[in-house]
Write a protein that holds these residues in place. Structure first.
Motif, PDB file in Angstrom:
ATOM      1  N   GLU A   1       7.023  59.371 -43.120  1.00 25.40           N
ATOM      2  CA  GLU A   1       5.689  59.961 -43.263  1.00 25.40           C
ATOM      3  C   GLU A   1       4.588  58.925 -43.062  1.00 25.40           C
ATOM      4  OE1 GLU A   1       5.790  61.706 -47.099  1.00 25.40           O
ATOM      5  OE2 GLU A   1       6.769  63.577 -46.440  1.00 25.40           O
ATOM      6  N   GLN A   2       4.763  57.749 -43.657  1.00 27.47           N
ATOM      7  CA  GLN A   2       3.742  56.708 -43.534  1.00 27.47           C
ATOM      8  C   GLN A   2       3.691  56.129 -42.114  1.00 27.47           C
ATOM      9  OE1 GLN A   2       1.479  56.145 -45.990  1.00 27.47           O
ATOM     10  NE2 GLN A   2       2.567  57.885 -46.885  1.00 27.47           N
ATOM     11  N   ALA A   3       4.850  56.027 -41.477  1.00 27.59           N
ATOM     12  CA  ALA A   3       4.866  55.573 -40.085  1.00 27.59           C
ATOM     13  C   ALA A   3       4.153  56.575 -39.184  1.00 27.59           C
ATOM     14  CB  ALA A   3       6.299  55.354 -39.612  1.00 27.59           C
ATOM     15  N   ASP A   4       4.380  57.874 -39.436  1.00 26.58           N
ATOM     16  CA  ASP A   4       3.681  58.919 -38.672  1.00 26.58           C
ATOM     17  C   ASP A   4       2.172  58.852 -38.910  1.00 26.58           C
ATOM     18  OD1 ASP A   4       6.038  59.837 -37.599  1.00 26.58           O
ATOM     19  OD2 ASP A   4       6.266  61.502 -39.026  1.00 26.58           O
ATOM     20  N   ARG A   5       1.787  58.534 -40.127  1.00 26.02           N
ATOM     21  CA  ARG A   5       0.356  58.414 -40.448  1.00 26.02           C
ATOM     22  C   ARG A   5      -0.282  57.281 -39.630  1.00 26.02           C
ATOM     23  NH1 ARG A   5      -1.904  57.049 -46.543  1.00 26.02           N
ATOM     24  NH2 ARG A   5      -4.079  56.595 -45.944  1.00 26.02           N
ATOM     25  N   LEU A   6       0.433  56.169 -39.526  1.00 23.10           N
ATOM     26  CA  LEU A   6      -0.070  55.053 -38.716  1.00 23.10           C
ATOM     27  C   LEU A   6      -0.140  55.431 -37.240  1.00 23.10           C
ATOM     28  CD1 LEU A   6       1.771  52.011 -40.349  1.00 23.10           C
ATOM     29  CD2 LEU A   6      -0.682  52.489 -40.410  1.00 23.10           C
ATOM     30  N   ARG A   7       0.872  56.116 -36.747  1.00 29.20           N
ATOM     31  CA  ARG A   7       0.885  56.519 -35.341  1.00 29.20           C
ATOM     32  C   ARG A   7      -0.266  57.479 -35.057  1.00 29.20           C
ATOM     33  NH1 ARG A   7       5.996  59.769 -33.146  1.00 29.20           N
ATOM     34  NH2 ARG A   7       5.070  61.297 -34.573  1.00 29.20           N
ATOM     35  N   GLU A   8      -0.526  58.396 -35.995  1.00 26.04           N
ATOM     36  CA  GLU A   8      -1.638  59.336 -35.813  1.00 26.04           C
ATOM     37  C   GLU A   8      -2.974  58.597 -35.757  1.00 26.04           C
ATOM     38  OE1 GLU A   8      -3.737  63.166 -38.077  1.00 26.04           O
ATOM     39  OE2 GLU A   8      -1.947  62.220 -38.920  1.00 26.04           O
TER      40      GLU A   8
ATOM     41  N   ALA B   1      -8.315  47.909 -41.299  1.00 28.19           N
ATOM     42  CA  ALA B   1      -7.555  47.231 -42.355  1.00 28.19           C
ATOM     43  C   ALA B   1      -7.320  48.161 -43.535  1.00 28.19           C
ATOM     44  CB  ALA B   1      -8.305  45.971 -42.791  1.00 28.19           C
ATOM     45  N   HIS B   2      -8.366  48.914 -43.895  1.00 27.61           N
ATOM     46  CA  HIS B   2      -8.228  49.842 -45.021  1.00 27.61           C
ATOM     47  C   HIS B   2      -7.245  50.960 -44.691  1.00 27.61           C
ATOM     48  CE1 HIS B   2      -9.381  52.287 -48.465  1.00 27.61           C
ATOM     49  NE2 HIS B   2      -9.540  53.307 -47.652  1.00 27.61           N
ATOM     50  N   GLU B   3      -7.348  51.511 -43.467  1.00 27.86           N
ATOM     51  CA  GLU B   3      -6.475  52.619 -43.079  1.00 27.86           C
ATOM     52  C   GLU B   3      -5.019  52.181 -42.930  1.00 27.86           C
ATOM     53  OE1 GLU B   3      -7.123  55.811 -42.766  1.00 27.86           O
ATOM     54  OE2 GLU B   3      -9.259  55.667 -43.214  1.00 27.86           O
ATOM     55  N   ILE B   4      -4.810  50.953 -42.525  1.00 29.53           N
ATOM     56  CA  ILE B   4      -3.448  50.468 -42.280  1.00 29.53           C
ATOM     57  C   ILE B   4      -2.794  49.954 -43.558  1.00 29.53           C
ATOM     58  CG2 ILE B   4      -2.128  48.641 -41.106  1.00 29.53           C
ATOM     59  CD1 ILE B   4      -4.060  48.926 -38.760  1.00 29.53           C
ATOM     60  N   LYS B   5      -3.612  49.393 -44.459  1.00 28.57           N
ATOM     61  CA  LYS B   5      -3.067  48.737 -45.652  1.00 28.57           C
ATOM     62  C   LYS B   5      -2.288  49.697 -46.537  1.00 28.57           C
ATOM     63  CE  LYS B   5      -4.456  45.677 -49.417  1.00 28.57           C
ATOM     64  NZ  LYS B   5      -5.592  44.975 -50.078  1.00 28.57           N
ATOM     65  N   ASN B   6      -2.855  50.891 -46.767  1.00 26.67           N
ATOM     66  CA  ASN B   6      -2.182  51.830 -47.675  1.00 26.67           C
ATOM     67  C   ASN B   6      -0.824  52.298 -47.150  1.00 26.67           C
ATOM     68  OD1 ASN B   6      -4.222  51.648 -49.557  1.00 26.67           O
ATOM     69  ND2 ASN B   6      -5.362  53.396 -48.745  1.00 26.67           N
ATOM     70  N   PRO B   7      -0.722  52.759 -45.881  1.00 25.20           N
ATOM     71  CA  PRO B   7       0.610  53.139 -45.385  1.00 25.20           C
ATOM     72  C   PRO B   7       1.600  51.981 -45.381  1.00 25.20           C
ATOM     73  CG  PRO B   7      -1.113  53.998 -43.947  1.00 25.20           C
ATOM     74  CD  PRO B   7      -1.782  53.072 -44.901  1.00 25.20           C
ATOM     75  N   LEU B   8       1.148  50.784 -45.044  1.00 22.96           N
ATOM     76  CA  LEU B   8       2.057  49.636 -45.037  1.00 22.96           C
ATOM     77  C   LEU B   8       2.578  49.342 -46.440  1.00 22.96           C
ATOM     78  CD1 LEU B   8       0.449  47.084 -42.549  1.00 22.96           C
ATOM     79  CD2 LEU B   8       2.486  48.482 -42.231  1.00 22.96           C
ATOM     80  N   GLY B   9       1.685  49.488 -47.437  1.00 17.31           N
ATOM     81  CA  GLY B   9       2.134  49.276 -48.811  1.00 17.31           C
ATOM     82  C   GLY B   9       3.198  50.278 -49.206  1.00 17.31           C
ATOM     83  N   GLY B  10       3.006  51.548 -48.809  1.00 21.24           N
ATOM     84  CA  GLY B  10       4.005  52.566 -49.107  1.00 21.24           C
ATOM     85  C   GLY B  10       5.321  52.308 -48.399  1.00 21.24           C
ATOM     86  N   ILE B  11       5.247  51.874 -47.141  1.00 20.66           N
ATOM     87  CA  ILE B  11       6.472  51.580 -46.375  1.00 20.66           C
ATOM     88  C   ILE B  11       7.227  50.420 -47.011  1.00 20.66           C
ATOM     89  CG2 ILE B  11       7.299  50.669 -44.162  1.00 20.66           C
ATOM     90  CD1 ILE B  11       5.060  52.276 -42.814  1.00 20.66           C
ATOM     91  N   ARG B  12       6.511  49.378 -47.393  1.00 20.63           N
ATOM     92  CA  ARG B  12       7.162  48.207 -47.994  1.00 20.63           C
ATOM     93  C   ARG B  12       7.823  48.572 -49.320  1.00 20.63           C
ATOM     94  NH1 ARG B  12       6.564  43.678 -51.224  1.00 20.63           N
ATOM     95  NH2 ARG B  12       7.229  41.723 -50.252  1.00 20.63           N
ATOM     96  N   GLY B  13       7.089  49.344 -50.147  1.00 19.97           N
ATOM     97  CA  GLY B  13       7.656  49.733 -51.436  1.00 19.97           C
ATOM     98  C   GLY B  13       8.893  50.598 -51.275  1.00 19.97           C
ATOM     99  N   ALA B  14       8.827  51.550 -50.331  1.00 20.86           N
ATOM    100  CA  ALA B  14       9.984  52.421 -50.100  1.00 20.86           C
ATOM    101  C   ALA B  14      11.161  51.635 -49.556  1.00 20.86           C
ATOM    102  CB  ALA B  14       9.593  53.529 -49.133  1.00 20.86           C
TER     103      ALA B  14
END
Length: 360
Positions: free
Chosen positions: A178-185, A143-156
């Motif tokens: 970049e954030q989608a790649d972070r989630l995939r990684e 949840a912690h690892e996913i929350k930050n990239p999702l927040g960035g994706i939503r804001g962008a």
């Protein structure tokens, strides 16, 4: 041996809490102590002269193995978690150890039996608790690892919706990628290595030296590195890159645990006839990495190799999980022992994967 000593020896056997049976070549009971009587539900007088088969209504004891490996070959035999039903319909799980003994110049089978029901129930309850804690930590970590990239994706995406400037739109799109790649990684790391090992003969000490250079341990004045190598170890067939990844993870963990003022020891040895669960490694390479740091916290010891389990600030908890997967791809295994002031990781790699098999 005189009569007095024989009587004393029998008293010792009779006072043991472990059930002791002595079987002949036909698997008939020639001796039974009091603990055997308590376990099997028959008096010692009734037990003597009975076939071992007849004291159970049902059992999973591998009796042919007792005759072949123990009596004929003289090889000790262990059978763990053997389910049995006694003649009075009691159900139990036993642990057996059998060894060949000579009495009056005649070969017999000495069988030690223990009930392990309570221990198994305790272990099961303990494992369930640790698995629950590990699952909870895994969910929290994800949840912690996913929350930050999702927040960035939503804001962008929100900015992109109203932004008219081309440069700003490109920057938002780049951020989303970049954030989608972070989630995939993250997902790829959780899934673990998906490529089969590319194995070649490898000098393990050369591989270790390469890893040591990467960790810069030798250039750290506060940490002492001790190399306890066995120079007679031959080349081993492994995927050198994958095993180096394992060793790099272990060394960096030790280095981070010490931070300053400490000793890391790297040991290599040859080990023979290693039992791991139901498997037997006839010949294996041992690589042990130990440090004199603070030790591993008790709350993570039992789930150390689970993903997202870590006691390091900012750690992902994926390093040891991936390391275990890489070693298992080589049909090896990792063991960890830790107490305050000492932690060691032992990596076992079979020299010939065709030699692994069931424990006899």
């Amino acid at each position: 041996m005189d009569q007095h000593n024989s009587i004393d020896l029998d008293k010792v056997w009779q006072s043991l809490s472990t059930a002791i049976l002595v079987l002949d070549q036909n698997l008939m009971i020639h001796y039974a102590n009091y603990s055997s009587s308590e376990l099997l539900g028959l008096s010692t007088k009734r037990l003597v002269g009975l076939a071992i088969d007849s004291v159970f209504n049902h059992h999973h004891i591998d009796l042919p193995r007792l005759s072949k490996y123990v009596l004929q070959d003289g090889v000790d035999c262990q059978q763990h978690r053997v389910d049995v039903v006694f003649v009075d319909n009691r159900v139990a799980t036993l642990s057996l150890h059998a060894r060949r003994v000579y009495l009056a110049d005649k070969a017999y089978i000495l069988v030690e039996c223990r009930r392990v029901d309570d221990a198994l129930r305790y272990d099961q309850a303990s494992n369930q608790m640790h698995q629950f804690q590990a699952a909870r930590n895994l969910i929290r970590g994800l949840a912690h690892e996913i929350k930050n990239p999702l927040g960035g994706i939503r804001g962008a995406a929100q900015l992109l919706q109203y932004e008219t400037d081309q440069q700003e739109r490109e920057e938002c799109a780049t951020l989303i990628i970049e954030q989608a790649d972070r989630l995939r990684e993250l997902v790829d790391r959780l899934l673990g290595p998906n490529q089969l090992p590319q194995k070649e003969p490898c000098n393990i000490h050369q591989a270790l030296e390469s890893v040591i250079k990467l960790t810069t341990l030798e250039r750290d004045a506060d940490i002492t590195l001790v190399k306890d190598y066995d120079p007679s170890i031959p080349a081993i067939v492994i995927d050198q890159a994958k095993i180096q990844q394992v060793l790099l993870n272990m060394l960096r963990n030790a280095q981070q645990a010490l931070q300053h003022d400490g000793t890391i020891t790297i040991t290599t040895r040859i080990k023979h006839r290693l039992h791991h669960g139901e498997r037997l490694l006839k010949k294996a390479l041992l690589i042990r990495i130990s440090d004199n740091g603070p030790g591993i916290a008790d709350e993570v010891k039992e789930t150390l190799f689970f993903p997202m389990i870590t006691n390091k600030e900012g750690g992902s908890g994926l390093g040891l999980s991936i390391a275990q997967t890489l070693v298992e791809q080589h049909q090896g295994f990792i063991e960890c022992d830790s107490w305050p002031g000492h932690t060691e990781f032992s990596i076992y790699l079979p020299f010939d994967n065709t030699e692994t098999g069931n424990v006899q």
